[in-house]
Scaffold this motif. Structure first.
Motif, short mmCIF file in Angstrom:
data_model
loop_
_atom_site.label_atom_id
_atom_site.label_comp_id
_atom_site.label_asym_id
_atom_site.label_seq_id
_atom_site.Cartn_x
_atom_site.Cartn_y
_atom_site.Cartn_z
N GLY A 16 0.83 -1.14 -0.07
CA GLY A 16 -0.13 -0.07 0.07
C GLY A 16 1.06 1.34 -0.08
O GLY A 16 1.80 1.44 0.80
N THR A 17 0.61 2.18 -1.19
CA THR A 17 1.94 3.30 -1.16
C THR A 17 1.19 4.42 -1.40
O THR A 17 -0.09 4.42 -1.85
N GLN A 52 6.06 0.48 -2.44
CA GLN A 52 6.20 -0.13 -3.62
C GLN A 52 7.72 -0.46 -4.10
O GLN A 52 7.81 -1.48 -4.30
N GLN A 57 -0.22 -6.49 -7.79
CA GLN A 57 -0.81 -4.95 -8.27
C GLN A 57 -2.03 -4.87 -7.55
O GLN A 57 -2.84 -5.81 -7.35
N ASN A 58 -2.50 -3.63 -6.94
CA ASN A 58 -3.44 -3.41 -6.20
C ASN A 58 -4.85 -3.57 -7.19
O ASN A 58 -5.74 -4.38 -6.25
N TYR A 59 -4.88 -3.61 -8.43
CA TYR A 59 -6.13 -3.86 -9.10
C TYR A 59 -6.39 -5.34 -9.04
O TYR A 59 -7.31 -6.07 -9.15
N THR A 91 3.50 -1.30 3.83
CA THR A 91 2.70 -0.39 3.59
C THR A 91 2.99 0.89 4.44
O THR A 91 3.60 0.93 5.46
N ASP A 95 -4.97 4.49 0.06
CA ASP A 95 -6.09 4.24 -0.70
C ASP A 95 -6.02 3.03 -1.57
O ASP A 95 -7.04 2.24 -1.83
N ASP A 96 -4.83 2.75 -2.10
CA ASP A 96 -4.67 1.54 -3.00
C ASP A 96 -4.52 0.33 -2.24
O ASP A 96 -5.31 -0.68 -2.92
N LEU A 97 -4.49 0.30 -1.16
CA LEU A 97 -4.43 -1.10 -0.18
C LEU A 97 -5.91 -1.20 0.51
O LEU A 97 -6.25 -2.13 1.00
N GLN A 98 -6.67 0.07 0.71
CA GLN A 98 -7.98 -0.16 1.67
C GLN A 98 -9.07 -0.96 1.11
O GLN A 98 -9.53 -1.68 1.89
N TRP A 137 -8.78 -3.96 -0.39
CA TRP A 137 -8.17 -5.43 0.03
C TRP A 137 -8.42 -5.71 1.55
O TRP A 137 -8.87 -6.38 2.15
#
Length: 154
Positions: A10-11, A17, A38-40, A57, A67-70, A72
């Motif tokens: 999460g970055t 990353q 990858q986050n997606y 993270t 936001d990119d890890l939230q 998941w």
């Protein structure tokens, strides 16, 4: 021997990353099979208990998960799989001048622990006030994580 490591990060600015990519390279060099998610790709990802997990993270806002890890993180929290065989590590990036220092890493650690997973070694907390090269400290941590892992599996 469990030799596949799933890496999740999460970055906000890319540091976490970069640290995750550095860890991935070191693991590959050590003969592990890795997957840097990858986050997606994380939708529906429940870490397989036969594999290892490392979460890297940073912390954002008021101690929030980036936001990119939230998605998941909250998905895992809501489905709450029981993961008693999962072994994991957490690398938290933060800035000790904030009260919420490494809070996202602590939240991930707590969640995995609540799901029954077992942390190997200590959580690594990287302080932006102290290190300009978090990836170097991460590699030192990885070496001891690997040693702790070997003694767990022995």
């Amino acid at each position: 021997m469990m030799n596949k490591v799933n890496l999740v990060f999460g970055t906000v600015y890319g540091n976490a990353q970069f640290v995750a990519e550095t860890i991935e390279q070191a693991l590959l060099t050590s003969g592990y099979e890795t997957k840097l998610w990858q986050n997606y790709e994380l939708t529906g990802f429940v870490p397989p208990q036969s594999e290892l997990l490392i979460v890297v993270t940073s912390t954002t806002g008021q101690g929030d998960i980036p936001d990119d890890l939230q998605p998941w993180f909250y998905e895992l929290k809501s489905i709450a799989p029981y993961l008693p065989e999962l072994q994991y590590g957490v690398v938290a990036l933060g800035d000790s001048s904030y009260e919420t220092y490494c809070q996202a890493g602590k939240q991930v650690d707590e969640l995995l622990s609540e799901l029954g997973a077992k942390r190997i070694g200590e959580r690594l907390e990287l302080d932006a006030c102290e290190t300009m090269e978090p990836e170097v400290d991460a590699l030192t941590w990885l070496k001891s994580w690997n040693e702790n892992l070997s003694s767990e599996l022995a």
